[in-house]
Design an enzyme around this catalytic site. Sequence first.
Site, mmCIF file in Angstrom:
data_model
loop_
_atom_site.group_PDB
_atom_site.id
_atom_site.type_symbol
_atom_site.label_atom_id
_atom_site.label_comp_id
_atom_site.label_asym_id
_atom_site.label_seq_id
_atom_site.Cartn_x
_atom_site.Cartn_y
_atom_site.Cartn_z
ATOM 1 N N ASP A 22 0.837 -1.198 0.000
ATOM 2 C CA ASP A 22 0.000 0.000 0.000
ATOM 3 C C ASP A 22 0.874 1.252 0.000
ATOM 4 O OD1 ASP A 22 -2.649 -1.128 0.119
ATOM 5 O OD2 ASP A 22 -2.169 -1.775 2.151
ATOM 6 N N ASP A 64 -9.953 -5.745 -0.825
ATOM 7 C CA ASP A 64 -8.970 -5.288 0.151
ATOM 8 C C ASP A 64 -9.668 -4.529 1.274
ATOM 9 O OD1 ASP A 64 -6.814 -4.274 1.526
ATOM 10 O OD2 ASP A 64 -6.090 -2.990 -0.086
#
Length: 211
Positions: free
Chosen positions: A26, A170
Site C-alpha cells: 500500500d 482489500d
Amino acid sequence: MLSADFLHLAKDVEMVDEHADIFHLDIMDGVLVPNLSYGFPVVEAIARLARKPLDVHLMIVEPYKYIERFAKVGAGMISFHLEAARKSGRDAGEILDMTRALGVKAGLAINPDINVEDVFPYLEKADFILIMSVFAGFGGQKFIETTYERVKALKAEIDRRGLDCEIEVDGGVSPSNAAALAEAGAGILVAGSSVFKAHDPAEAIRLMRVR
C-alpha cells in the site's frame, strides 16, 4: 504488508513467501488518502527478498508519474484509484494502457463510496479491479458488508462480457468472510491485520484459502 513488523521485515517477507501468493504493498501519499505509508526504499527491500509477485496499490494523486518506476523495482501488478485519475484530469483507460505497456498487470481501484458501475467502461483494459471493502488509508478497519453485492455486480458484468478480469478485495478480509467473498466472485483476497496480528499467521492464511 502495511500490517507487517517493520523492525523485523525480513521475517515477515519470508512468511509471506512461504505461505501466501502475493505481496500487497500500500503506497499512500497523505493527499488522496489521510495517511502516509512507505516508499521506494521499503518496496526495493521487499523486492530483494520476495519470491512471490509484488502487487503495488497506489493510493496517490498522480499515479501515472510513478508507475514506470514501480515496474522497474519489480512490481508484477499495479493498481491505482479511479478517484485519483478523476482528480488529476487523466483518463483511467490511458493509465491502464500505460501500465500494461510496461509488462505489468494493470488494476483499477475504487473506494466504497464509488459506484461499482463506474469501472465498467474500463473492464477491457484492466487485468483486475480492486474493490475496497473499507475506505483506503488505514489498516484494521471493519469490513463493509455491502461489498458482497458490489463484487457480485462486478462479477456478473465481467462474465456477461466474457472478459478475463479478476476481482481483488482489500480491507477487513479475514477467515470469517473469505469464503463468502470468493463465492461472490473475488479471486484475490488482501489481508493485513487478520494475518500479521494472528497468533499463527500461516494458519490464518490457510483458513482463507478457498480454492
